[in-house]
Design a protein around this motif. Sequence first.
Motif, PDB file in Angstrom:
ATOM      1  N   VAL B  83     -37.159  12.443  47.586  1.00 24.54           N
ATOM      2  CA  VAL B  83     -37.855  11.191  47.926  1.00 24.54           C
ATOM      3  C   VAL B  83     -36.855  10.138  48.399  1.00 24.54           C
ATOM      4  O   VAL B  83     -37.087   9.436  49.387  1.00 24.54           O
ATOM      5  N   ILE B  84     -35.714  10.041  47.694  1.00 23.03           N
ATOM      6  CA  ILE B  84     -34.700   9.046  48.072  1.00 23.03           C
ATOM      7  C   ILE B  84     -34.156   9.345  49.465  1.00 23.03           C
ATOM      8  O   ILE B  84     -34.002   8.449  50.303  1.00 23.03           O
ATOM      9  N   ARG B  85     -33.881  10.626  49.738  1.00 20.93           N
ATOM     10  CA  ARG B  85     -33.363  10.992  51.064  1.00 20.93           C
ATOM     11  C   ARG B  85     -34.395  10.732  52.156  1.00 20.93           C
ATOM     12  O   ARG B  85     -34.048  10.353  53.268  1.00 20.93           O
ATOM     13  N   TYR B  86     -35.655  10.973  51.810  1.00 21.91           N
ATOM     14  CA  TYR B  86     -36.718  10.778  52.795  1.00 21.91           C
ATOM     15  C   TYR B  86     -36.896   9.291  53.094  1.00 21.91           C
ATOM     16  O   TYR B  86     -37.076   8.896  54.247  1.00 21.91           O
ATOM     17  N   LEU B  87     -36.849   8.474  52.054  1.00 21.33           N
ATOM     18  CA  LEU B  87     -37.067   7.048  52.245  1.00 21.33           C
ATOM     19  C   LEU B  87     -35.841   6.357  52.826  1.00 21.33           C
ATOM     20  O   LEU B  87     -35.973   5.394  53.579  1.00 21.33           O
ATOM     21  N   SER B  88     -34.651   6.828  52.444  1.00 23.61           N
ATOM     22  CA  SER B  88     -33.437   6.179  52.915  1.00 23.61           C
ATOM     23  C   SER B  88     -32.414   7.237  53.328  1.00 23.61           C
ATOM     24  O   SER B  88     -31.636   7.710  52.487  1.00 23.61           O
ATOM     25  N   PRO B  89     -32.395   7.635  54.607  1.00 23.24           N
ATOM     26  CA  PRO B  89     -31.466   8.683  55.054  1.00 23.24           C
ATOM     27  C   PRO B  89     -29.993   8.316  54.882  1.00 23.24           C
ATOM     28  O   PRO B  89     -29.137   9.196  54.860  1.00 23.24           O
ATOM     29  N   LEU B  90     -29.695   7.013  54.746  1.00 22.96           N
ATOM     30  CA  LEU B  90     -28.296   6.602  54.567  1.00 22.96           C
ATOM     31  C   LEU B  90     -27.706   7.156  53.275  1.00 22.96           C
ATOM     32  O   LEU B  90     -26.504   7.321  53.151  1.00 22.96           O
ATOM     33  N   TRP B  91     -28.570   7.430  52.304  1.00 20.18           N
ATOM     34  CA  TRP B  91     -28.094   7.936  51.025  1.00 20.18           C
ATOM     35  C   TRP B  91     -27.888   9.442  51.045  1.00 20.18           C
ATOM     36  O   TRP B  91     -27.500  10.025  50.033  1.00 20.18           O
TER      37      TRP B  91
END
Lengths: 101, 130
Positions: B83-91
């Motif tokens: 979910v984090i990667r999907y919402l924020s690709p910078l992470w």
Amino acid sequence: MITSADIVLWVYATVLSVFVAFVIIVRGQFRRFSVLATYFAIVAAMSLLRLHVLNAYGFKSPNMSISTTFRISCCAFSCTLSLQLFTGRCFLQRGLTCVCA
Amino acid sequence: MRVGSIVITAGVGIWSLAIVQAASTRLISRWIFEYSQDLYFVSTVAALILFGFATYKPNVPKPVHQLAFVFAGYFLFFALMYVIRYLSPLWGAPLAGLVGLFGMWLPLGVAYVFYDPNINKSLDDPYPPL
């Protein structure tokens, strides 16, 4: 690009998966947790297969770069996750049987 | 339970096929990938339900509770990472190493549970082997 740390982690995870399957068998729990042990054995086999492809074709080669990587990753991903679900299902069944008894 | 699991698995497969039908090329490959991802989230929900049962019900054997915790933690962590990667690709790059490390949570946790010398005593629970 795969670094040395990634390779070390990769080998460590593979050895650990084999060890887990071995521990389950040695403890005499294979009959109860056969799917879990099989899952870890397949994870280790898939990991070794990926390592072989990496060594044989290279990370940047056409064989590795597009089709092989994608297909092997997809197959590995699918097999492992399907088994994860199956393991979870068996485990869920055992757990629910236990807690509902 | 067994039939229900098969129905859920088949339903997820049909659902995934319906999603990827728009892709004209490499349908099988896309379907396998989509199916794997969907199965993963279904497994996460199943693991969390199991952990809830194991936590709140009495007389649960210790290995069952421990394994439920290991499964729930493993699936939940990777779902959160997705979910984090999907919402924020910078992470994506910073979290990649963390994902590699946490991938060993499952084998380490299962090894810990089964390495207990008293596991044969604590597994004299009411649930029989399949």
